[in-house]
Design a protein around this motif. Structure first.
Motif, mmCIF file in Angstrom:
data_model
loop_
_atom_site.group_PDB
_atom_site.id
_atom_site.type_symbol
_atom_site.label_atom_id
_atom_site.label_comp_id
_atom_site.label_asym_id
_atom_site.label_seq_id
_atom_site.Cartn_x
_atom_site.Cartn_y
_atom_site.Cartn_z
ATOM 1 N N GLY A 172 0.938 -1.180 -0.089
ATOM 2 C CA GLY A 172 0.063 0.039 -0.296
ATOM 3 C C GLY A 172 0.710 1.256 -0.041
ATOM 4 N N SER A 173 0.374 2.580 0.137
ATOM 5 C CA SER A 173 1.091 3.665 0.211
ATOM 6 C C SER A 173 0.306 4.703 1.607
ATOM 7 N N THR A 174 1.015 5.038 2.288
ATOM 8 C CA THR A 174 0.898 6.491 3.551
ATOM 9 C C THR A 174 1.753 7.420 3.025
ATOM 10 N N GLN A 175 1.168 8.483 3.368
ATOM 11 C CA GLN A 175 2.194 9.596 3.718
ATOM 12 C C GLN A 175 2.449 10.328 5.341
ATOM 13 N N VAL A 176 3.450 10.340 5.686
ATOM 14 C CA VAL A 176 3.608 10.412 6.829
ATOM 15 C C VAL A 176 4.734 11.909 6.521
ATOM 16 N N GLU A 177 4.303 12.988 7.668
ATOM 17 C CA GLU A 177 4.775 14.289 7.924
ATOM 18 C C GLU A 177 6.003 14.067 8.597
ATOM 19 N N GLN A 229 15.207 13.684 8.504
ATOM 20 C CA GLN A 229 14.986 15.131 7.612
ATOM 21 C C GLN A 229 14.369 15.051 7.792
ATOM 22 N N ALA A 230 13.570 16.391 8.475
ATOM 23 C CA ALA A 230 12.245 16.564 8.428
ATOM 24 C C ALA A 230 11.838 16.962 6.678
ATOM 25 N N GLY A 231 10.288 16.267 7.387
ATOM 26 C CA GLY A 231 9.612 16.295 5.851
ATOM 27 C C GLY A 231 8.514 15.419 5.587
ATOM 28 N N VAL A 232 7.807 15.323 4.307
ATOM 29 C CA VAL A 232 7.219 14.820 3.892
ATOM 30 C C VAL A 232 7.232 13.236 3.229
ATOM 31 N N MET A 263 13.402 6.215 3.508
ATOM 32 C CA MET A 263 13.111 7.834 3.485
ATOM 33 C C MET A 263 14.564 7.781 3.682
ATOM 34 N N LEU A 264 15.599 7.441 3.573
ATOM 35 C CA LEU A 264 16.979 8.283 3.415
ATOM 36 C C LEU A 264 16.809 7.953 1.705
ATOM 37 N N ASP A 265 15.943 7.487 1.000
ATOM 38 C CA ASP A 265 15.812 7.880 -0.694
ATOM 39 C C ASP A 265 15.375 9.238 -1.167
ATOM 40 N N PRO A 266 16.183 10.195 -1.592
ATOM 41 C CA PRO A 266 15.646 11.163 -1.822
ATOM 42 C C PRO A 266 14.213 10.855 -2.847
ATOM 43 N N ALA A 267 13.614 9.503 -3.239
ATOM 44 C CA ALA A 267 13.136 9.842 -4.324
ATOM 45 C C ALA A 267 11.471 9.636 -3.588
ATOM 46 N N SER A 268 11.469 8.881 -2.010
ATOM 47 C CA SER A 268 10.816 9.568 -1.156
ATOM 48 C C SER A 268 9.779 10.026 -0.609
#
Length: 572
Positions: free
Chosen positions: A261-266, A302-305, A321-326
């Protein structure tokens, strides 16, 4: 041979003895002119030779002595009885066993006066009246012969000082434990009433208590309750100790695999690994925060979405999370205008082009701008200069208004560290907004950090009224590019530029433009507050690492030729 009136026996009595003196023998002598036998004259044996003086019948002398001893004993008993009665009143709460023990101890040690009693007549020799009651034909009983009698006085060699009876309750020997918790006795009888004198329970006296079976039952219940409490406490300590051991040394619960699946986390700014792990666990990305922290192993997140999957192992979550593409973050570089920011927000939110710009224009006053912003009616965009350069979480599903509010809030936090009103007055500016405008010019013209301080000095030198080089005009190409929404080095001829009618045209208008022309970063902002002292009015950047500054226009023209030559060499 013995002296008159004295029989053979022990040593003479001590003068301090109450029976010493004319109490035994002299008191029994016949007075002058009297006969010792009831008024009858004494008959002498004609066969017995006459002795010196008169001699009393030894048997009569013994009887009289026994009579005298009985009287003395009766008097002594009366005195002792009075003392006993007084002590009975003072210690009426004593039981019979303790009273007998106390009396026996008291009188076995002799009189408390320290005087020695008289030795009875005939001590040390057989009693001719053995088996008979002494006295006058049994009229007076011998109180020393009854079971209730006190022991007779001891000879002086056996007497001891009588101890004073203690009345201090606390001076007694250690008592048996009487606390109600251990004895089950709370001081009340079966009727629920307390004893009259609490001291009696301490001394062992008072009324006899009954119903001890119930008291012991209470004690047993109390012990049971205490045992249960202690057992519960030990159990709780053991449980939490186990949990602590598990948290410190046990393996954290974790999913396996890369998830689905997929989910967005800030992830908020400044969040540590533990907080990030908790956010991921709440979103269903990882099974436990510990699994993520263990997999991260001190790596910086890093902070972000982030766009992640649910049910991921801690290791896979860290790698993604370490991959810039995510990352779904918007980075606003220093010097970017608001028009560029609006376009990028529309793309990230996947909304119609121009949506964010329209929201900024309609809701500018509700986005958190400071009260000194938008103080000039000629300002093109009130938010210009307040979308602070930083990284922001911008992802589909968010509202443009929320994104703009975060950027303005960040600008207020950074610029609010300085007292801009005081700084503006010190620098000769009219308002804090002009300070921010100078910073935007420094950011646009300087291009490089190592030139910001000198570029800031050029701005303030050109703003001086006595400026004869530019006559109070800034003449910055950056303001022309802002008017045209362009970014080019060749803005045209100066004469043509002066014909452009616009409040932001610094070739035509003296002084500062109405507002900022871009969003300055902290370096340019700090340089605008502390310009390097110098006489410069001109500058030109030949290369990225080299900027030439000049005081006069002639010097500046020579620097311009160097710039043109450098451009030809590079093929531009």
């Amino acid at each position: 041979m013995t002296e008159y009136g004295r029989s053979p026996g022990s040593e003479p009595w001590h003068p301090e003895d109450p029976l010493y003196g004319d109490q035994g023998w002299g008191g029994q002598q016949a007075a002058a002119g009297q006969t010792p036998y009831g008024g009858q004259p004494q008959q002498q044996d004609p066969q017995q030779p006459q002795q010196y003086g008169t001699q009393q019948d030894p048997y009569q002398q013994y009887n009289e002595q026994q009579q005298y001893n009985g009287q003395q004993r009766q008097q002594y008993n009366q005195q002792q009885q009075q003392q006993y009665n007084q002590q009975q009143q003072q210690q009426q709460q004593y039981n019979q066993q303790q009273q007998q023990q106390y009396n026996q101890q008291q009188y076995n040690t002799g009189w408390d006066t320290g005087q020695q009693p008289a030795m009875p007549y005939g001590a040390g020799r057989p009693d001719p009246y053995d088996g008979q009651q002494p006295g006058y034909s049994g009229e007076n009983a011998d109180y020393y012969a009854t079971p209730e009698a006190y022991p007779p006085p001891q000879p002086p060699s056996r007497r001891r000082a009588e101890p004073e009876p203690t009345t201090d309750w606390d001076a007694e020997a250690p008592q048996e434990e009487t606390h109600p918790f251990f004895t089950g006795d709370d001081g009340r009888d079966d009727d629920g009433e307390y004893d009259d004198d609490p001291r009696e329970s301490r001394r062992g006296g008072g009324r006899e208590r009954r119903g001890k079976g119930k008291k012991k039952s209470r004690n047993g219940c109390a012990c049971l309750v205490v045992s249960l409490v202690l057992a519960g406490g030990l159990g709780g300590v053991g449980y939490f100790g186990y949990q602590f051991w598990q948290g410190q040394f046990g393996a954290a619960e974790d999913f396996s695999g890369s998830g689905s699946g997929s989910t967005q986390v800030e992830i908020p700014k400044g969040a540590g690994l533990g907080e990030i792990g908790s956010i991921l666990k709440e979103a269903g990305v990882v099974k436990s925060s510990g699994a993520f922290v263990s997999a991260a192993d001190g790596k910086s997140i890093q902070a972000g979405v982030y766009i992640l999957k649910k049910g991921m192992s801690g290791e896979n979550a860290v790698d993604l999370m370490l991959d810039p593409a995510s990352r779904n973050n918007l980075i606003v570089p220093p010097g970017k205008r608001n028009s560029w920011v609006y376009e990028q927000v529309d793309k990230r939110l996947e909304v119609k082009v121009g949506t964010t710009k329209a929201v900024a224009k309609a809701k500018a006053k509700t986005l958190g701008l400071p009260d000194w912003a938008d103080d000039n009616p000629d300002i093109k965009d009130p938010l210009e200069g307040f979308l602070f350069p930083a990284t922001y979480p911008v992802a589909k599903g968010m509202k443009p208004e929320a994104v703009l509010q975060k950027m303005v809030a960040q600008a207020n936090a950074e610029f609010g560290k300085k007292d801009l009103k005081a700084e503006a007055e010190r620098l000769g500016l009219k308002s804090p907004l002009q300070v921010l405008t100078v910073a935007s010019l420094v950011q646009a013209e300087g291009k490089y950090k190592h030139d910001f301080d000198k570029v800031s000095r050029v701005v303030y030198n050109r703003l001086k009224p006595n400026n004869l080089e530019t006559v109070g005009r800034l003449e910055f190409d950056s303001t022309i590019n802002y008017i045209k929404s362009e970014s080019t080095l060749d803005v045209g001829a100066v004469d043509d530029l002066r014909k452009l009618k616009d409040p932001y045209n610094t070739y035509n208008v003296k002084g500062l433009p109405p507002g900022p022309i871009a969003n300055p970063g902290l370096d340019a902002f700090n340089s605008s507050l502390k310009p390097t002292p110098g006489p410069w009015y001109y500058f030109v950047s030949i290369t990225e690492d080299k900027t030439l500054f000049a005081v006069t226009n002639a010097e500046h023209e020579r620097n311009r030729k160097k710039y043109e030559a450098e451009q030809e060499k590079s093929g531009q």
